[in-house]
Write a protein that holds these residues in place. Structure first.
Motif, PDB file in Angstrom:
ATOM      1  N   PRO A  23       0.824  -1.220   0.000  1.00 41.73           N
ATOM      2  CA  PRO A  23       0.000   0.000   0.000  1.00 41.73           C
ATOM      3  C   PRO A  23       0.856   1.267   0.000  1.00 41.73           C
ATOM      4  CG  PRO A  23      -0.759  -1.552   1.682  1.00 41.73           C
ATOM      5  CD  PRO A  23       0.561  -2.078   1.162  1.00 41.73           C
ATOM      6  N   TRP A  67      -0.796   4.928  -1.321  1.00 35.85           N
ATOM      7  CA  TRP A  67      -1.586   6.152  -1.255  1.00 35.85           C
ATOM      8  C   TRP A  67      -3.072   5.838  -1.350  1.00 35.85           C
ATOM      9  CZ3 TRP A  67       1.487   5.967  -6.078  1.00 35.85           C
ATOM     10  CH2 TRP A  67       2.824   6.290  -5.873  1.00 35.85           C
ATOM     11  N   SER A  82      -4.834   4.027   8.068  1.00 32.09           N
ATOM     12  CA  SER A  82      -3.811   4.619   7.192  1.00 32.09           C
ATOM     13  C   SER A  82      -2.440   4.538   7.856  1.00 32.09           C
ATOM     14  CB  SER A  82      -4.135   6.086   6.886  1.00 32.09           C
ATOM     15  OG  SER A  82      -5.361   6.209   6.202  1.00 32.09           O
ATOM     16  N   ILE A 127       0.002   4.406   4.669  1.00 35.96           N
ATOM     17  CA  ILE A 127      -0.607   4.879   3.426  1.00 35.96           C
ATOM     18  C   ILE A 127      -1.047   6.334   3.610  1.00 35.96           C
ATOM     19  CG2 ILE A 127      -2.899   3.944   4.021  1.00 35.96           C
ATOM     20  CD1 ILE A 127      -3.279   3.200   1.099  1.00 35.96           C
ATOM     21  N   GLY A 174      -1.250   0.975  -4.724  1.00 39.11           N
ATOM     22  CA  GLY A 174      -0.121   0.232  -4.179  1.00 39.11           C
ATOM     23  C   GLY A 174       0.973   0.073  -5.214  1.00 39.11           C
TER      24      GLY A 174
END
Lengths: 315, 315
Positions: free
Chosen positions: A81, A83, A109, A114, A134
């Protein structure tokens, strides 16, 4: 500053800073660096109130789950991962709701490193769309079309917990906290997905139920499979519910598990058992040449598997 | 095959095949190649029924506009469109509706060579979320924060057409076809955005109205601006409406224009005028040191600009 501007402010800084984000939230586009030799893996999913979660659901759970669904898709390819983007539609600008939602989204997150890099906030019936992004070395992705006859089929975690929780909630019953947690805060199996690079021949994440999702692997790979239902990993409460009714729809077709189903060549079974990922997994069947999905019952009987349809009610 | 499966089938092959799509629609993730030295530019936007389009809107227009909004964001960075993802929420599986929607989405995809690489179809109140993905050489993106005092401000196309059309529709009046087309089928200014690389110091696309969107440039750049309203590019019907009422909200704050607003150093004005992009553009003002946005009326009077709020009604 309008209330919606205030809400947008909540989403400016979610997840860790990353050096590969050249420009994040706040311009017309985010600008991202994909390293040479890596593929970008993307998946977009919507959760709608009343369809994917109950109207009175904890906003933190909605925030968690909206991201978890995308991370589960990344896991199912063996992607790392990187963003997220978030399109959030809200009937009103309720800052307390948003704070809870944001807390759930942020916690997951941070767990996976991420970064939220872009979004849109609009007015309308409550709905959340997340795209997960990813990275994966070119050629290393685990697709649905690589299963071969003789491969062993594995499933992570346990199946049917979320569906049993939903069934209880819709019936107005009190629901076991573990089951409820499995429904509201599913765990994307990211570390397991990464560990299976170079080992699994095919993989999918279980969102619609094992029978239907495994069938996507079978169709894409041009093969069939036999599942031994007594091998399915079930928590005690789901096992009890299945034993009581003889109905296998909870683990097979009600969905919302967000576990991984993957195929392994038989001669690499020891390599898989030697993995130490973030969750247990269990062998549940075998790929075979003849098309179709055979489900073998504990008493030796068989039936043909079926999937989940959003227009069917599974609870 | 369920009706929703049928609908998903509609979205398997939209836009041209591209060599940089390693894996498109149909797995857990799409896999994409971003060339070395290029940034990935992404923008996600939602259109909701009753908020962004009228419930009886032509589905082809909804399909067009959902993608156009994202392409307009790419244009505003100077990015080259590459791929899209689509999350579509529908109350029922209406194949006729879907065919029209898909036709509008596909036509604009083909115009810009952009491939649909992933999506999600769910049940719920009608809503469309699209993420547009573009490519731009690292360092070449045109951001909001580069405007400098003395820069000239330009606007493409004409302003206020869509807002005047919407006003007419909401009043139950018959609407001029050109205006209606501007509302339903906005043209993302992709070629202009690309042509302005290396020339514009700042750029934004006009979705919420010139005053509010220009203010984003001013805030990000730490500058102010003066607009000469008599210079605004207006179609005859909008010019007539403004002249009749003295109300400048149509071109300034009602939004839905999807034109570009960009800033150019004064000594490069000739270079800009020499461009032959896909649409005309006009100089409308100048960046200045003093913060704030001054709007100069044709009679010499001034007022301070204001933006668009989704909770305000502009029609």
């Amino acid at each position: 500053m309008s209330e919606f501007d205030l809400i947008r402010t909540f989403f400016r800084d979610i997840g860790p800073q990353r050096a590969d984000v050249a420009l994040g939230v706040g311009d017309d586009c985010a600008l991202l660096n994909v390293p040479a030799g890596q593929h970008l893996a993307v998946s977009i999913d919507t959760l709608s109130a009343g369809v994917h979660f109950l109207p009175n659901c904890d906003p933190a759970a909605i925030g968690h789950k909206a991201l978890a669904v995308g991370l589960s898709d990344l896991a199912a390819m063996g992607a790392q991962p990187a963003w997220s983007t978030l399109a959030l539609t809200l009937p009103t600008a309720d800052t307390a709701w948003i704070e809870r939602f944001s807390a759930g989204f942020t916690a997951l997150s941070n767990t996976h490193g991420i970064r939220l890099v872009g979004g849109d906030t609009t007015r309308g019936p409550l709905s959340v769309t997340v795209q997960a992004h990813g990275l994966i070395p070119a050629g290393a992705a685990i697709r649905r079309d690589g299963a071969r006859p003789g491969d062993l089929i594995f499933v992570s975690g346990t199946l049917g917990d979320a569906a049993l929780a939903l069934r209880g909630l819709l019936a107005g019953e009190s629901v076991d906290p573990m089951l409820r947690h499995r429904l509201d805060f599913p765990t994307p199996r990211v570390a397991l997905g990464l560990a299976l690079r170079g080992l699994a021949t095919a993989m999918i994440d279980l969102s619609d139920g094992l029978a239907g999702d495994l069938d996507h692997i079978l169709t894409a790979s041009g093969v069939g499979a036999e599942l031994a239902l007594k091998q399915l990993p079930l928590s005690p409460l789901v096992a009890e519910a299945v034993a009581k009714t003889g109905d296998w729809s909870l683990p097979l077709s009600c969905g919302d598990d967000y576990e991984l189903c993957f195929c392994i060549p038989a001669d690499r079974a020891d390599d898989v058992q030697a993995l130490m990922p973030d969750c247990p997994f269990r062998r549940v069947g075998r790929i075979q040449t003849e098309r179709g999905l055979i489900c073998r019952l504990p008493d030796g009987g068989v039936f043909i598997g079926g999937g989940y349809d959003h227009f069917a009610i599974c609870a």
